[in-house]
Design a protein around this motif. Sequence first.
Motif, short mmCIF file in Angstrom:
data_model
loop_
_atom_site.label_atom_id
_atom_site.label_comp_id
_atom_site.label_asym_id
_atom_site.label_seq_id
_atom_site.Cartn_x
_atom_site.Cartn_y
_atom_site.Cartn_z
N ARG A 118 -46.27 -56.18 60.28
CA ARG A 118 -45.87 -56.46 61.65
C ARG A 118 -46.02 -55.18 62.47
O ARG A 118 -45.59 -54.12 62.05
N ILE A 119 -46.65 -55.30 63.63
CA ILE A 119 -46.91 -54.11 64.44
C ILE A 119 -46.54 -54.34 65.90
O ILE A 119 -46.47 -55.47 66.38
N LEU A 120 -46.33 -53.22 66.58
CA LEU A 120 -46.26 -53.20 68.03
C LEU A 120 -47.44 -52.37 68.52
O LEU A 120 -47.85 -51.41 67.86
N VAL A 121 -47.98 -52.72 69.66
CA VAL A 121 -49.05 -51.94 70.27
C VAL A 121 -48.41 -50.92 71.21
O VAL A 121 -47.65 -51.29 72.12
N GLU A 122 -48.71 -49.65 70.97
CA GLU A 122 -48.17 -48.61 71.84
C GLU A 122 -49.02 -48.51 73.10
O GLU A 122 -50.24 -48.37 73.04
N VAL A 123 -48.36 -48.56 74.25
CA VAL A 123 -49.04 -48.53 75.54
C VAL A 123 -48.62 -47.25 76.28
O VAL A 123 -47.43 -46.95 76.39
N ASN A 124 -49.59 -46.53 76.78
CA ASN A 124 -49.31 -45.31 77.53
C ASN A 124 -49.10 -45.67 79.00
O ASN A 124 -49.96 -45.43 79.85
N VAL A 125 -47.95 -46.27 79.29
CA VAL A 125 -47.67 -46.74 80.65
C VAL A 125 -47.58 -45.58 81.63
O VAL A 125 -48.05 -45.66 82.77
N SER A 126 -47.00 -44.47 81.18
CA SER A 126 -46.80 -43.32 82.07
C SER A 126 -48.10 -42.56 82.34
O SER A 126 -48.14 -41.68 83.22
N THR A 159 -43.51 -48.40 74.29
CA THR A 159 -43.92 -47.26 75.10
C THR A 159 -42.90 -46.13 74.96
O THR A 159 -41.73 -46.37 74.61
N ILE A 160 -43.37 -44.92 75.20
CA ILE A 160 -42.51 -43.75 75.23
C ILE A 160 -42.54 -43.22 76.66
O ILE A 160 -43.58 -42.79 77.15
N ALA A 161 -41.40 -43.29 77.31
CA ALA A 161 -41.31 -42.81 78.70
C ALA A 161 -41.11 -41.30 78.69
O ALA A 161 -40.64 -40.73 77.71
N PRO A 162 -41.42 -40.64 79.79
CA PRO A 162 -41.21 -39.18 79.85
C PRO A 162 -39.73 -38.84 79.74
O PRO A 162 -38.87 -39.63 80.14
N TYR A 163 -39.45 -37.66 79.19
CA TYR A 163 -38.05 -37.21 79.19
C TYR A 163 -37.67 -36.82 80.61
O TYR A 163 -38.40 -36.09 81.29
N THR A 164 -36.53 -37.32 81.05
CA THR A 164 -36.08 -37.00 82.40
C THR A 164 -34.55 -36.93 82.42
O THR A 164 -33.88 -37.66 81.66
N GLU A 165 -34.02 -36.08 83.26
CA GLU A 165 -32.57 -35.99 83.40
C GLU A 165 -32.01 -37.24 84.07
O GLU A 165 -30.88 -37.64 83.83
N ASN A 166 -32.82 -37.85 84.92
CA ASN A 166 -32.40 -39.04 85.65
C ASN A 166 -33.11 -40.27 85.09
O ASN A 166 -34.29 -40.50 85.38
N PRO A 172 -39.41 -47.86 86.52
CA PRO A 172 -40.70 -48.52 86.78
C PRO A 172 -41.57 -48.62 85.53
O PRO A 172 -42.34 -49.58 85.38
N ILE A 173 -41.46 -47.65 84.62
CA ILE A 173 -42.25 -47.68 83.39
C ILE A 173 -41.80 -48.84 82.51
O ILE A 173 -42.61 -49.61 81.98
#
Length: 232
Positions: A118-126, A159-166, A172-173
């Motif tokens: 079983r897999i997930l497809v990683e998407v580079n949304v950012s 997906t992996i979103a950017p690290y952010t303080e907020n 949106p991602i």
Amino acid sequence: MLKERLLNVQENIQNACKKSGRNENDVTLIAVSKTKPVEILQEAYDLGVRIFGENKVQEMTQKYELMPKDVQWHFIGHLQTNKVKYIVDKVELIHSVDSIKLAETIEKEAAKKNCVVRILVEVNVSQEESKFGVKEEELLSFIEKVSNFKHIKVEGLMTIAPYTENPEENRPIFSRLHQLSVDISDKNIDNVNVSILSMGMTNDYEVAIEEGATFVRVGTGIFGARDYSKNA
């Protein structure tokens, strides 16, 4: 401390579900245990945790041998093709399939072990150059190709979103990944199910849940800060 942190994360998940009108049973917590020693994983296990996320093959296979057999192992890191053979029959879900070459290798190794992965497809949304993942515009054709493999089952997107303080900056991602899953689902592709959305980590999992995450990957929030000088 681990118990308090775990309860806090579980409570945050419940609150995020309430806020967004979702059933908390629809959100699965993955305890990201990379770099943590087996003793700490066992402590989490004794508190009821059964799903662990690892990002290094050797570390995951070592822990696989030492931990109880009812643990579900999720591979969440970048997976090298030469390491696939070590985990295809041990992993519950691979979150990070990001190339046809990797999918072909998983197919080949799973066929040898006579299992379906079983897999997930990683998407580079950012669209960050430093991140792995399929580009949005290539996602549909990628999934259509992978859907033909007999030993792979597409279960969703990651997906992996950017690290952010907020964390609001990543909303949106997460919203976009959710929309992509709806678009793929509408295509009714055979052998493809996109019901899983793996998104959100310690700093932004509540926002991810509000935007439709079904799996959240929380490490520091449960285990505390990592010590990278000592790899488990």
